[in-house]
Scaffold this active site. Structure first.
Site, PDB file in Angstrom:
ATOM      1  CD  GLU A   1      -1.028  -0.226   3.743  1.00  0.00           C
ATOM      2  OE1 GLU A   1      -1.930   0.581   3.979  1.00  0.00           O
ATOM      3  OE2 GLU A   1      -0.783  -1.231   4.438  1.00  0.00           O
TER       4      GLU A   1
ATOM      5  CE  LYS B   1       7.393   5.571   5.055  1.00  0.00           C
ATOM      6  NZ  LYS B   1       7.453   7.049   4.899  1.00  0.00           N
TER       7      LYS B   1
ATOM      8  CE  LYS C   1      11.144   6.904   2.953  1.00  0.00           C
ATOM      9  NZ  LYS C   1      12.174   7.299   3.944  1.00  0.00           N
TER      10      LYS C   1
END
Length: 397
Positions: A169, A171, A367
């Site tokens: 999902e 962030k 990230k």
């Protein structure tokens, strides 16, 4: 820097929040880190390889890193005014982890590796979280994600080809929030704070349109966790109003959302266009499901907003495909995200894996790299000042 994770067996974070900031991947922390102007300002030569440090140098650098990250956490979490970029902070965190890995006996009692967020502000009443709100381990490339999958399989004694599902999902880059419902009624809202104790922002949270006052059919006790954020359009509108009123403008949507929710006057919060996504839970009187996927769908069925880009992935390749699919939509979503969060789907396996001091073993924040954009130089105009001075002015597209 979204949000963290709960240390409940079934609670976890997406976000971001926060996104407190997140623990670095161990394999990422091993090498030297490029020196940046900001790191130079705080007096640390991060280009010196950790392998070359003497014990005395390590002690001194760990002290400087702890002080620098404490100041950065205070600016980010308490003042809603970040002093350094996410990339610089991640570099400091990774450097600290690498030094601790080489010199475990030198790890400080106040090590940033064991911290989540920052202490709550004195301006708010304090809320002790029944279940701590933790952070997330970071990944920066596909190899980090593969290592995460391998570590979990090894821990669970599963072969590389045995089925093991994860959820993936976005962030969200906002402020982590805990919502406590008793017999379906919202009774308390709290920020994450330092993970153990947060700020009571109940009156402010009641003004957020996305947060229901009541949940029909909810367990007798349900603590919902998620992220408060602001859309790009609403952020631009807010800054325009702030400018027109001669008031301070905000640097980015995350700061605007955090600063708006953490107001001592709920009327100010009510005038700000805040949104909310639910992605986790804490204290429960009854389970929401047997898997992460089922539990989030249950929250959505209760009337809580959940992210439509969440997917259930059957294997590593699907996880990375979803990461790329979300990254491709990043610029057009209308709100800020800074990565993708993976969570082991089966909650019984999450419980077996458990937690480190500040992060769950069963979740990972993958990230994104910093966003890049191109600007075209259309022309250069020459303006003549009152004194006759010529000033070149670029026209950009």
């Amino acid at each position: 820097r979204n949000p963290g994770a709960s240390s409940a067996r079934a609670g976890q974070g997406s976000g971001g929040g926060p996104p407190g900031r997140h623990m670095p991947s161990g394999r990422r922390a091993a090498g030297a880190i490029a020196l940046t102007p900001r790191n130079s300002e705080i007096g640390m030569d991060l280009q010196c390889a950790v392998a070359d440090l003497t014990p005395q140098q390590a002690v001194e650098e760990l002290a400087r890193l702890a002080a620098a990250m404490e100041a950065a956490d205070r600016a980010y979490h308490q003042d809603d005014a970040p002093a350094i970029s996410d990339a610089d902070y991640d570099a400091l965190k990774a450097r600290n982890a690498a030094i601790e890995a080489r010199f475990p006996e030198l790890k400080r009692p106040d090590s940033p590796s064991d911290k989540v967020g920052a202490a709550p502000s004195d301006g708010f009443a304090k809320v002790r979280h029944a279940i701590p709100m933790l952070s997330l381990e970071n990944a920066f490339d596909a190899a980090d994600v593969a290592d995460f999958d391998t570590r979990i399989r090894r821990f669970l004694n599963l072969g590389p080809d045995e089925p093991l599902a994860f959820t993936a999902e976005p962030k969200i880059d906002g402020l982590s929030l805990s919502l406590r419902y008793e017999r379906g009624a919202l009774v308390q809202a709290a920020t994450r704070g330092d993970g153990e104790t947060g700020e009571n922002v109940t009156a402010n949270a009641r003004t957020v349109a996305d947060i229901p006052e009541r949940l029909d059919g909810a367990p007798e006790l349900l603590e919902v966790r998620g992220e408060v954020y602001m859309s790009h359009a609403d952020f631009a509108g807010l800054n325009a109003r702030q400018t027109a009123a001669g008031a301070r403008t905000f640097a980015n949507p995350r700061n605007a959302a955090a600063g708006s929710l953490r107001q001592l006057d709920p009327a100010i919060t009510a005038a700000r266009p805040l949104r909310f996504f639910a992605y986790a839970w804490g204290a429960l009187s009854a389970p929401l499901g047997a898997t992460q996927w089922e539990a989030i769908r249950h929250l959505a069925a209760l009337g809580l907003p959940t992210n439509p880009l969440m997917r259930r992935c059957e294997h590593l390749a699907e996880m990375l495909d979803q990461y790329r699919a979300i990254e491709a939509q990043r610029a057009t979503l209308g709100y800020d995200i800074d990565g993708v969060v993976y969570k082991l789907d089966r909650l019984d396996l999450q419980a077996r894996l458990g937690f480190r001091s500040a992060t769950p073993r069963w979740a990972l924040a993958h990230k994104f790299s910093a966003q890049r954009a191109s600007t075209r130089l259309i022309d250069i105009d020459i303006q003549v000042g009152r004194t006759g001075a010529l000033s070149p002015v670029a026209r950009l597209l």
